[in-house]
Design a protein around this motif. Structure first.
Motif, mmCIF file in Angstrom:
data_model
loop_
_atom_site.group_PDB
_atom_site.id
_atom_site.type_symbol
_atom_site.label_atom_id
_atom_site.label_comp_id
_atom_site.label_asym_id
_atom_site.label_seq_id
_atom_site.Cartn_x
_atom_site.Cartn_y
_atom_site.Cartn_z
ATOM 1 N N THR B 178 0.845 -1.194 0.000
ATOM 2 C CA THR B 178 0.000 0.000 0.000
ATOM 3 C C THR B 178 0.882 1.245 0.000
ATOM 4 O O THR B 178 2.065 1.182 0.339
ATOM 5 N N THR B 179 0.290 2.356 -0.372
ATOM 6 C CA THR B 179 1.030 3.619 -0.377
ATOM 7 C C THR B 179 0.194 4.735 0.210
ATOM 8 O O THR B 179 -1.039 4.727 0.131
ATOM 9 N N LYS B 180 0.922 5.692 0.792
ATOM 10 C CA LYS B 180 0.300 6.951 1.229
ATOM 11 C C LYS B 180 1.020 8.065 0.487
ATOM 12 O O LYS B 180 2.248 8.101 0.469
ATOM 13 N N ILE B 181 0.281 8.956 -0.110
ATOM 14 C CA ILE B 181 0.872 10.003 -0.956
ATOM 15 C C ILE B 181 0.522 11.367 -0.369
ATOM 16 O O ILE B 181 -0.636 11.618 -0.014
ATOM 17 N N ARG B 182 1.541 12.210 -0.304
ATOM 18 C CA ARG B 182 1.334 13.575 0.218
ATOM 19 C C ARG B 182 2.045 14.555 -0.704
ATOM 20 O O ARG B 182 3.168 14.307 -1.116
ATOM 21 N N THR B 183 1.390 15.639 -1.052
ATOM 22 C CA THR B 183 2.024 16.641 -1.926
ATOM 23 C C THR B 183 1.954 18.015 -1.277
ATOM 24 O O THR B 183 1.019 18.326 -0.546
ATOM 25 N N TRP B 184 2.973 18.827 -1.582
ATOM 26 C CA TRP B 184 2.977 20.217 -1.116
ATOM 27 C C TRP B 184 3.827 21.043 -2.069
ATOM 28 O O TRP B 184 4.615 20.518 -2.844
ATOM 29 N N VAL B 185 3.628 22.354 -1.997
ATOM 30 C CA VAL B 185 4.313 23.265 -2.922
ATOM 31 C C VAL B 185 5.146 24.238 -2.122
ATOM 32 O O VAL B 185 4.673 24.826 -1.148
ATOM 33 N N VAL B 186 6.407 24.366 -2.550
ATOM 34 C CA VAL B 186 7.290 25.363 -1.963
ATOM 35 C C VAL B 186 7.838 26.196 -3.109
ATOM 36 O O VAL B 186 8.579 25.679 -3.969
ATOM 37 N N GLY B 187 7.466 27.438 -3.148
ATOM 38 C CA GLY B 187 7.930 28.313 -4.243
ATOM 39 C C GLY B 187 7.399 27.815 -5.578
ATOM 40 O O GLY B 187 6.195 27.670 -5.770
ATOM 41 N N ASP B 188 8.321 27.529 -6.492
ATOM 42 C CA ASP B 188 7.929 27.031 -7.813
ATOM 43 C C ASP B 188 8.084 25.517 -7.934
ATOM 44 O O ASP B 188 8.053 24.974 -9.034
ATOM 45 N N ASP B 189 8.271 24.849 -6.821
ATOM 46 C CA ASP B 189 8.473 23.401 -6.851
ATOM 47 C C ASP B 189 7.339 22.679 -6.139
ATOM 48 O O ASP B 189 6.924 23.088 -5.049
ATOM 49 N N GLU B 190 6.868 21.599 -6.805
ATOM 50 C CA GLU B 190 5.836 20.765 -6.173
ATOM 51 C C GLU B 190 6.494 19.476 -5.709
ATOM 52 O O GLU B 190 7.107 18.746 -6.503
ATOM 53 N N TYR B 191 6.361 19.153 -4.416
ATOM 54 C CA TYR B 191 6.981 17.969 -3.839
ATOM 55 C C TYR B 191 5.938 16.873 -3.606
ATOM 56 O O TYR B 191 4.806 17.156 -3.189
#
Lengths: 157, 361
Positions: B178-191
């Protein structure tokens, strides 16, 4: 009361269909229309002209008149107002209309075809009620963490 | 072959089980009797049948050469009402005499090892079944002409079909990634952070009353998908419930369908274990293993309203659960009519789109 309800439902359906067709029409017209080339005029050393020099053109598709000067030059005038006509590509209109119509017809026919089958969509065995689970083992182990990044292109005009 | 016809206490007319009244009903004098009333008068209903079966010599004799297969797959019975001799196939357990239309139960078809343990009596009467079928066909404008007719509805038959009812206790495990996915944006980069887990679930599942058709053939899929039945309405089996309906005897034994049942139960086990995995964005099942701890098989008869019809050389089947009304089947379509409708629809929409495009351009 029921008759009014049926009438309202039918009216709503007709309006929905009409709006759908209008939207299709917009799509067709937007795709098929071709904008005309931009007007270019020569202003350098242009002589002063009066309205007597203006001759209205018979061809109203592309020009509204021309100015003839003493030196024999001709300036083509074009109506650049917002209400100007765009040329219509009939072939594109027909092709797009046929394409949209074909897609809608296929969808409708498939929906009708599937309506003639009753395949017992509900689960034949109610396992949630008839098969209780006595959970004895649960294990959740973290095996990997990865972080990726993507640079977002922001175009400033 | 000897047959049993359950007779009215008052007028000796043939008795049939009535799904609306939930009693045994005489069409002649309109008397209605409960099972207990019949038993009080006739004694045990099945004892008569078992006695008749024991007394009968079922050994085929004097079968002409070349007719051995025919003799082994068919049976001849004598109608108790009119004396006509009728031939039917080897799985039929109850039927109607084609001459006098009296209900008959074939004496040795459901006895001994073939005697069901329990039965769900019909709850939907013939008229209600026809009404439900009619409602299913209603507003279907592409049915063949005259499809919904009295002659067509008469083909609907109430049939008791044989099922294996399996109670199975299984112990198993499910292994998944299984996976857990989390995204966030810092400046012009999406992590994007992805956490991967190895998940295991294990436990004991107690399957109760898992039904599996005990009859092979074209009806087996329909018999599967008219389920589920309400198990609370099971009653101890007695032949009298078959009177007035058709009935089929099983043609599969437990060992013939064991593998199929195990495979289906394994699929359900996977669903049950997977439902316990919560809080993840993706789940990928890697392996499921299931072992049987104990198992109990019972043989039951379940009610189905069945209709077969032919159209343009193709056979169609419609089945309805005789208890809940759930239906399964396919209706024939007049393809010519549908094609004409499609062409007209296509032309209208194309015209409207073209006109709209021209006017709005």
């Amino acid at each position: 009361m029921m008759k009014i309800k049926h009438l309202l439902i039918r009216t709503l359906m007709v309006m929905l269909v009409a709006c759908s067709v209008m939207l299709c029409g917009f799509a067709v017209s937007a795709a098929a229309a071709e904008p005309l080339p931009e007007l270019t005029t020569v202003t350098e050393n242009a002589p002063a002209l009066t309205t007597a020099d203006i001759t209205l053109s018979q061809d109203t598709d592309t020009t509204v008149g021309s100015l003839s000067g003493e030196d024999g030059y001709t300036i083509e005038l074009t109506d650049t107002s917002s209400g100007s006509k765009k040329s219509v590509n009939w072939l594109k209109i027909i092709l797009i209309s046929v394409g949209i119509s074909l897609v809608i017809t296929i969808i409708v026919v498939l929906v009708i075809y599937n309506g003639y089958k009753s395949n017992g969509q509900t689960e034949p065995y109610e396992f949630k009620n008839k098969a209780p689970l006595d959970l004895k083992e649960t294990e959740d182990i973290l095996v990997d963490v990865s972080v990726t990044s993507v640079h977002i292109n922001r175009d400033n005009h | 072959m000897e047959t049993i016809a359950y007779k009215c206490i008052n007028c000796s007319g043939p008795l049939q089980y009535n799904a609306q009244k939930l009693k045994f009903y005489c069409e002649y004098c309109r008397s209605a009797f409960t099972e207990d009333e019949l038993k009080a008068h006739f004694g045990s209903l099945d004892d008569q049948l078992n006695q008749a079966a024991q007394n009968e010599d079922v050994t085929p004799q004097d079968v002409p050469e070349g007719f051995e297969d025919f003799a082994s797959n068919t049976v001849m019975y004598t109608c108790e009402n009119c004396g006509a001799e009728i031939i039917t196939d080897k799985t039929t357990a109850a039927t109607f005499c084609v001459y006098c239309h009296s209900p008959v139960v074939l004496s040795n078809r459901l006895t001994g090892a073939f005697k069901p343990t329990k039965v769900i009596p019909f709850k939907i009467a013939e008229q209600d079944a026809q009404d439900k079928f009619f409602a299913f066909c209603k507003k279907k404008h592409f049915l063949p002409k005259d499809f919904i007719s009295g002659a067509q509805l008469e083909k609907m038959r109430g049939v008791y079909y044989p099922y294996w009812m399996v109670d199975s206790t299984k112990n198993g495990h499910l292994y998944a990634t299984t996976t857990k996915i989390r995204t966030w944006v810092v400046g012009d980069d999406e992590y994007t952070e992805t956490k991967t887990y190895r998940v295991k679930r294990g436990g004991i599942i107690d399957f109760k009353g898992f039904p599996h058709p005990a009859l092979r053939g074209e009806h087996s899929k329909a018999l599967k998908y008219v389920n589920p039945y309400d198990d609370n309405e099971f009653r101890p089996f007695t032949m009298a419930y078959l009177s007035g309906f058709l009935a089929e005897k099983r043609d599969t034994e437990r060992q013939d369908v064991q593998a199929e049942v195990d495979a289906e139960l394994k699929q359900y086990a996977e669903k049950i274990y997977k439902n316990t995995i919560q809080g993840y964005d993706t789940i990928r099942v890697d392996n499921v293993d299931v072992k049987t701890l104990k198992e109990n098989w019972q043989y039951a008869m379940m009610p189905v309203w069945m209709m077969n019809f032919n159209y343009n050389g193709k056979s169609y089947l419609y089945a309805m659960n005789g208890q809940t009304g759930k239906n399964y089947g396919e209706l024939p379509i007049n393809k010519g009519k549908l094609a004409v409708f499609g062409i007209i629809l296509f032309l209208i929409i194309a015209l409207l789109c073209g006109l709209g495009g021209y006017l709005l351009s």
